[in-house]
Design a protein around this motif. Sequence first.
Motif, mmCIF file in Angstrom:
data_model
loop_
_atom_site.group_PDB
_atom_site.id
_atom_site.type_symbol
_atom_site.label_atom_id
_atom_site.label_comp_id
_atom_site.label_asym_id
_atom_site.label_seq_id
_atom_site.Cartn_x
_atom_site.Cartn_y
_atom_site.Cartn_z
ATOM 1 N N GLY A 113 0.779 -1.229 0.000
ATOM 2 C CA GLY A 113 0.000 0.000 0.000
ATOM 3 C C GLY A 113 0.812 1.281 0.000
ATOM 4 O O GLY A 113 0.250 2.368 0.177
ATOM 5 N N LEU A 114 2.136 1.177 -0.191
ATOM 6 C CA LEU A 114 2.958 2.380 -0.289
ATOM 7 C C LEU A 114 4.091 2.121 -1.275
ATOM 8 O O LEU A 114 4.421 0.960 -1.587
ATOM 9 C CB LEU A 114 3.516 2.807 1.071
ATOM 10 N N SER A 115 4.663 3.202 -1.750
ATOM 11 C CA SER A 115 5.796 3.099 -2.670
ATOM 12 C C SER A 115 7.044 2.815 -1.854
ATOM 13 O O SER A 115 7.783 3.721 -1.452
ATOM 14 C CB SER A 115 5.938 4.404 -3.446
ATOM 15 N N PHE A 116 7.271 1.536 -1.606
ATOM 16 C CA PHE A 116 8.271 1.105 -0.633
ATOM 17 C C PHE A 116 9.653 1.703 -0.894
ATOM 18 O O PHE A 116 10.330 2.138 0.019
ATOM 19 C CB PHE A 116 8.340 -0.426 -0.652
ATOM 20 N N ARG A 117 10.042 1.728 -2.162
ATOM 21 C CA ARG A 117 11.403 2.187 -2.478
ATOM 22 C C ARG A 117 11.572 3.686 -2.244
ATOM 23 O O ARG A 117 12.690 4.202 -2.344
ATOM 24 C CB ARG A 117 11.779 1.816 -3.899
ATOM 25 N N SER A 118 10.492 4.387 -1.914
ATOM 26 C CA SER A 118 10.574 5.820 -1.633
ATOM 27 C C SER A 118 10.675 6.125 -0.142
ATOM 28 O O SER A 118 10.781 7.290 0.249
ATOM 29 C CB SER A 118 9.343 6.547 -2.192
ATOM 30 N N TYR A 119 10.628 5.078 0.671
ATOM 31 C CA TYR A 119 10.576 5.260 2.121
ATOM 32 C C TYR A 119 11.824 4.724 2.811
ATOM 33 O O TYR A 119 12.315 3.632 2.482
ATOM 34 C CB TYR A 119 9.356 4.544 2.696
ATOM 35 N N ALA A 120 12.296 5.490 3.787
ATOM 36 C CA ALA A 120 13.249 4.961 4.737
ATOM 37 C C ALA A 120 12.490 4.045 5.691
ATOM 38 O O ALA A 120 11.294 4.245 5.946
ATOM 39 C CB ALA A 120 13.919 6.091 5.518
ATOM 40 N N MET A 121 13.184 3.034 6.198
ATOM 41 C CA MET A 121 12.549 2.080 7.110
ATOM 42 C C MET A 121 13.312 2.042 8.423
ATOM 43 O O MET A 121 14.545 2.115 8.445
ATOM 44 C CB MET A 121 12.521 0.689 6.479
ATOM 45 N N GLY A 122 12.562 1.904 9.487
ATOM 46 C CA GLY A 122 13.181 1.842 10.804
ATOM 47 C C GLY A 122 12.708 0.635 11.580
ATOM 48 O O GLY A 122 11.632 0.097 11.326
ATOM 49 N N TRP A 123 13.540 0.210 12.517
ATOM 50 C CA TRP A 123 13.170 -0.816 13.486
ATOM 51 C C TRP A 123 13.245 -0.182 14.882
ATOM 52 O O TRP A 123 14.227 0.507 15.214
ATOM 53 C CB TRP A 123 14.105 -2.009 13.431
ATOM 54 N N ASN A 157 14.079 -4.008 -2.057
ATOM 55 C CA ASN A 157 12.983 -3.167 -2.554
ATOM 56 C C ASN A 157 12.074 -3.925 -3.517
ATOM 57 O O ASN A 157 10.875 -3.639 -3.590
ATOM 58 C CB ASN A 157 13.541 -1.917 -3.209
ATOM 59 N N ALA A 158 12.613 -4.875 -4.229
ATOM 60 C CA ALA A 158 11.783 -5.656 -5.144
ATOM 61 C C ALA A 158 10.757 -6.487 -4.372
ATOM 62 O O ALA A 158 9.643 -6.712 -4.855
ATOM 63 C CB ALA A 158 12.661 -6.555 -5.994
ATOM 64 N N LYS A 159 11.123 -6.922 -3.190
ATOM 65 C CA LYS A 159 10.212 -7.714 -2.355
ATOM 66 C C LYS A 159 9.460 -6.847 -1.349
ATOM 67 O O LYS A 159 8.677 -7.362 -0.543
ATOM 68 C CB LYS A 159 10.986 -8.804 -1.620
ATOM 69 N N LYS A 160 9.740 -5.554 -1.333
ATOM 70 C CA LYS A 160 9.103 -4.627 -0.402
ATOM 71 C C LYS A 160 9.282 -5.103 1.042
ATOM 72 O O LYS A 160 8.346 -5.056 1.855
ATOM 73 C CB LYS A 160 7.618 -4.451 -0.726
ATOM 74 N N THR A 161 10.469 -5.536 1.339
ATOM 75 C CA THR A 161 10.742 -6.133 2.643
ATOM 76 C C THR A 161 12.028 -5.551 3.241
ATOM 77 O O THR A 161 13.016 -5.360 2.541
ATOM 78 C CB THR A 161 10.868 -7.664 2.521
ATOM 79 N N VAL A 162 11.964 -5.297 4.536
ATOM 80 C CA VAL A 162 13.135 -4.884 5.300
ATOM 81 C C VAL A 162 13.415 -5.966 6.337
ATOM 82 O O VAL A 162 12.484 -6.596 6.843
ATOM 83 C CB VAL A 162 12.927 -3.497 5.943
ATOM 84 N N TYR A 163 14.700 -6.180 6.622
ATOM 85 C CA TYR A 163 15.112 -7.252 7.516
ATOM 86 C C TYR A 163 15.914 -6.682 8.684
ATOM 87 O O TYR A 163 16.562 -5.645 8.574
ATOM 88 C CB TYR A 163 15.985 -8.259 6.767
ATOM 89 N N LEU A 164 15.892 -7.412 9.769
ATOM 90 C CA LEU A 164 16.763 -7.109 10.899
ATOM 91 C C LEU A 164 17.402 -8.414 11.351
ATOM 92 O O LEU A 164 16.734 -9.253 11.951
ATOM 93 C CB LEU A 164 15.999 -6.456 12.050
ATOM 94 N N GLN A 165 18.668 -8.585 11.013
ATOM 95 C CA GLN A 165 19.420 -9.750 11.437
ATOM 96 C C GLN A 165 19.987 -9.456 12.820
ATOM 97 O O GLN A 165 20.729 -8.494 12.994
ATOM 98 C CB GLN A 165 20.547 -10.044 10.444
ATOM 99 N N MET A 166 19.641 -10.306 13.782
ATOM 100 C CA MET A 166 20.052 -10.091 15.165
ATOM 101 C C MET A 166 20.925 -11.255 15.611
ATOM 102 O O MET A 166 20.462 -12.392 15.654
ATOM 103 C CB MET A 166 18.826 -9.957 16.067
#
Length: 121
Positions: free
Chosen positions: A26-36, A74-83
């Motif tokens: 529902g958003l233009s993912f590649r235009s957004y910064a992402m935070g955790w 960005n192609a998968k519209k996914t952000v990850y956090l490896q811990m």
Amino acid sequence: QVQLVESGGGLVQAGGSLTLSCTASGLSFRSYAMGWFRQAPGKEREFVATISWGGVTTTYAESVKGRFTVSRNNAKKTVYLQMNGLKPEDTAVYYCAARQSVSVTTTYDYWGQGTQVTVSS
């Protein structure tokens, strides 16, 4: 309608690893910064990591620097956090969030519902 859906939380022993994922719609993912961010019981929500829209710039809280890695596809519209090297004090509900520019504050436009991470000693 914007949706951010986190997954990958769970119970892990101290020293172990987990990878969280957050998939956007529902958003233009590649235009957004992402935070955790994370929030432990009785505490305020705190910044963990952020990544710029292109993935070039990353910023980490001092408490996780060297142990956590944020990345995005960005192609998968996914952000990850490896811990890695998880500690009991990392126990919290982890949230992903979207904003049009990077920030270490909670002033993000969109938030996920959160995923629980519990680290046992």
